[in-house]
Design a protein around this motif. Structure first.
Motif, PDB file in Angstrom:
ATOM      1  N   ARG A  84      83.788   4.107 -26.855  1.00 15.15           N
ATOM      2  CA  ARG A  84      84.097   2.721 -26.558  1.00 15.15           C
ATOM      3  C   ARG A  84      83.199   2.542 -25.208  1.00 15.15           C
ATOM      4  O   ARG A  84      82.508   1.250 -25.293  1.00 15.15           O
ATOM      5  CB  ARG A  84      85.493   2.741 -26.077  1.00 15.15           C
ATOM      6  CG  ARG A  84      86.188   1.225 -25.920  1.00 15.15           C
ATOM      7  CD  ARG A  84      87.555   1.388 -26.153  1.00 15.15           C
ATOM      8  NE  ARG A  84      88.328   0.432 -25.543  1.00 15.15           N
ATOM      9  CZ  ARG A  84      89.420   0.116 -25.729  1.00 15.15           C
ATOM     10  NH1 ARG A  84      90.157   0.972 -26.036  1.00 15.15           N
ATOM     11  NH2 ARG A  84      90.010  -1.097 -25.001  1.00 15.15           N
ATOM     12  N   HIS A  85      82.665   3.344 -24.334  1.00 13.02           N
ATOM     13  CA  HIS A  85      81.941   2.951 -23.344  1.00 13.02           C
ATOM     14  C   HIS A  85      80.645   2.579 -23.767  1.00 13.02           C
ATOM     15  O   HIS A  85      80.053   1.648 -23.098  1.00 13.02           O
ATOM     16  CB  HIS A  85      81.986   4.068 -22.439  1.00 13.02           C
ATOM     17  CG  HIS A  85      80.889   4.036 -21.066  1.00 13.02           C
ATOM     18  ND1 HIS A  85      81.365   3.079 -20.256  1.00 13.02           N
ATOM     19  CD2 HIS A  85      79.717   4.509 -21.006  1.00 13.02           C
ATOM     20  CE1 HIS A  85      80.387   3.336 -19.112  1.00 13.02           C
ATOM     21  NE2 HIS A  85      79.365   4.067 -19.773  1.00 13.02           N
ATOM     22  N   LEU A  86      80.048   3.537 -24.677  1.00 12.57           N
ATOM     23  CA  LEU A  86      78.620   3.238 -25.043  1.00 12.57           C
ATOM     24  C   LEU A  86      78.816   1.658 -26.072  1.00 12.57           C
ATOM     25  O   LEU A  86      77.739   0.857 -25.719  1.00 12.57           O
ATOM     26  CB  LEU A  86      78.335   4.198 -26.200  1.00 12.57           C
ATOM     27  CG  LEU A  86      77.041   4.114 -26.878  1.00 12.57           C
ATOM     28  CD1 LEU A  86      75.748   4.008 -25.927  1.00 12.57           C
ATOM     29  CD2 LEU A  86      76.649   5.149 -28.023  1.00 12.57           C
ATOM     30  N   ALA A  87      79.690   1.586 -26.545  1.00 15.24           N
ATOM     31  CA  ALA A  87      79.712   0.202 -27.325  1.00 15.24           C
ATOM     32  C   ALA A  87      79.655  -0.734 -26.466  1.00 15.24           C
ATOM     33  O   ALA A  87      79.024  -2.005 -26.404  1.00 15.24           O
ATOM     34  CB  ALA A  87      80.961   0.152 -28.158  1.00 15.24           C
ATOM     35  N   ARG A  88      80.405  -0.911 -25.315  1.00 13.99           N
ATOM     36  CA  ARG A  88      80.614  -1.770 -24.256  1.00 13.99           C
ATOM     37  C   ARG A  88      79.026  -2.185 -23.681  1.00 13.99           C
ATOM     38  O   ARG A  88      78.750  -3.263 -23.397  1.00 13.99           O
ATOM     39  CB  ARG A  88      81.526  -1.490 -23.142  1.00 13.99           C
ATOM     40  CG  ARG A  88      82.922  -1.988 -23.386  1.00 13.99           C
ATOM     41  CD  ARG A  88      83.750  -2.009 -22.060  1.00 13.99           C
ATOM     42  NE  ARG A  88      83.660  -0.768 -21.398  1.00 13.99           N
ATOM     43  CZ  ARG A  88      84.741   0.064 -21.662  1.00 13.99           C
ATOM     44  NH1 ARG A  88      85.494   0.022 -22.223  1.00 13.99           N
ATOM     45  NH2 ARG A  88      84.435   1.478 -21.050  1.00 13.99           N
ATOM     46  N   GLY A  89      78.451  -1.004 -23.340  1.00 15.07           N
ATOM     47  CA  GLY A  89      77.357  -1.062 -22.583  1.00 15.07           C
ATOM     48  C   GLY A  89      76.251  -1.685 -23.361  1.00 15.07           C
ATOM     49  O   GLY A  89      75.465  -2.482 -23.333  1.00 15.07           O
ATOM     50  N   LEU A  90      76.245  -1.096 -24.678  1.00 17.56           N
ATOM     51  CA  LEU A  90      75.228  -1.691 -25.694  1.00 17.56           C
ATOM     52  C   LEU A  90      75.253  -3.300 -25.990  1.00 17.56           C
ATOM     53  O   LEU A  90      74.283  -4.008 -26.055  1.00 17.56           O
ATOM     54  CB  LEU A  90      75.155  -1.003 -26.982  1.00 17.56           C
ATOM     55  CG  LEU A  90      74.640   0.243 -26.929  1.00 17.56           C
ATOM     56  CD1 LEU A  90      74.804   1.287 -28.390  1.00 17.56           C
ATOM     57  CD2 LEU A  90      73.188   0.359 -26.550  1.00 17.56           C
ATOM     58  N   SER A  91      76.680  -3.551 -25.827  1.00 19.69           N
ATOM     59  CA  SER A  91      76.863  -4.995 -26.407  1.00 19.69           C
ATOM     60  C   SER A  91      76.515  -5.919 -25.513  1.00 19.69           C
ATOM     61  O   SER A  91      76.337  -7.168 -25.568  1.00 19.69           O
ATOM     62  CB  SER A  91      78.511  -5.184 -26.823  1.00 19.69           C
ATOM     63  OG  SER A  91      79.199  -5.113 -25.589  1.00 19.69           O
ATOM     64  N   ARG A  92      76.273  -5.446 -24.224  1.00 16.23           N
ATOM     65  CA  ARG A  92      75.798  -6.336 -23.179  1.00 16.23           C
ATOM     66  C   ARG A  92      74.462  -7.039 -23.159  1.00 16.23           C
ATOM     67  O   ARG A  92      74.119  -7.992 -22.797  1.00 16.23           O
ATOM     68  CB  ARG A  92      75.991  -5.505 -21.725  1.00 16.23           C
ATOM     69  CG  ARG A  92      77.305  -5.347 -21.277  1.00 16.23           C
ATOM     70  CD  ARG A  92      77.183  -5.021 -19.911  1.00 16.23           C
ATOM     71  NE  ARG A  92      78.381  -4.084 -19.465  1.00 16.23           N
ATOM     72  CZ  ARG A  92      78.910  -2.943 -19.212  1.00 16.23           C
ATOM     73  NH1 ARG A  92      77.822  -1.975 -19.133  1.00 16.23           N
ATOM     74  NH2 ARG A  92      79.961  -2.632 -18.997  1.00 16.23           N
ATOM     75  N   HIS A  93      73.605  -6.139 -23.875  1.00 15.47           N
ATOM     76  CA  HIS A  93      72.259  -6.485 -24.232  1.00 15.47           C
ATOM     77  C   HIS A  93      71.675  -6.654 -25.783  1.00 15.47           C
ATOM     78  O   HIS A  93      70.778  -7.044 -25.750  1.00 15.47           O
ATOM     79  CB  HIS A  93      71.335  -5.328 -23.395  1.00 15.47           C
ATOM     80  CG  HIS A  93      71.692  -5.151 -22.205  1.00 15.47           C
ATOM     81  ND1 HIS A  93      71.325  -5.989 -21.061  1.00 15.47           N
ATOM     82  CD2 HIS A  93      72.339  -4.388 -21.318  1.00 15.47           C
ATOM     83  CE1 HIS A  93      71.852  -5.691 -19.962  1.00 15.47           C
ATOM     84  NE2 HIS A  93      72.374  -4.486 -20.131  1.00 15.47           N
ATOM     85  N   ASP A  94      72.693  -6.154 -26.388  1.00 13.95           N
ATOM     86  CA  ASP A  94      72.099  -6.134 -28.005  1.00 13.95           C
ATOM     87  C   ASP A  94      73.365  -6.896 -28.705  1.00 13.95           C
ATOM     88  O   ASP A  94      74.507  -6.731 -28.464  1.00 13.95           O
ATOM     89  CB  ASP A  94      72.154  -4.438 -28.469  1.00 13.95           C
ATOM     90  CG  ASP A  94      70.685  -4.065 -27.689  1.00 13.95           C
ATOM     91  OD1 ASP A  94      69.793  -4.419 -27.756  1.00 13.95           O
ATOM     92  OD2 ASP A  94      71.124  -2.765 -27.118  1.00 13.95           O
TER      93      ASP A  94
END
Length: 108
Positions: free
Chosen positions: A18-28
């Motif tokens: 969930r943390h990875l998805a949140r982080g990636l979705s900020r830029h991708d």
């Protein structure tokens, strides 16, 4: 591509995913495809991340073939809607196999 993801903002999920998805979705432009969980097919957002649930939890054995076909159909449709640049799977199991097959078929 993951076996499962949170069904909503209150549903537990592996925190690292969930943390990875949140982080990636900020830029991708990120779409999470959840093969088995939640147990129903749906499209929704968790923490602002688009999730596409295939809903294949109750299918095992030869029934898994239907889940695999449905998952590949979802990926084809999503690729037509908004082309993928990258496909990434977590776990070298069903999600890894389906992602590898989809990558070949979609030429991603």
């Amino acid at each position: 591509m993951v076996p499962g993801f949170s069904a909503d903002d209150r549903d537990w999920c592996i925190p690292a995913l969930r943390h990875l998805a949140r982080g990636l979705s900020r830029h991708d432009d990120l779409r999470v495809v959840a093969i088995r969980y939640p147990y129903r097919a749906a499209r929704y957002a968790v923490d602002g991340v688009e999730v596409i649930a295939v809903g294949g939890a109750d299918r095992r054995g030869s029934g898994a073939l239907g889940v695999w076909q449905r998952t590949l159909d979802v990926l084809r449709a999503e690729h037509r809607r908004r082309a993928f640049d990258v496909l990434h799977a977590f776990w070298a199991t069903e999600s890894g196999l389906l992602t590898a097959v989809a990558g070949r078929v979609l030429r991603v």
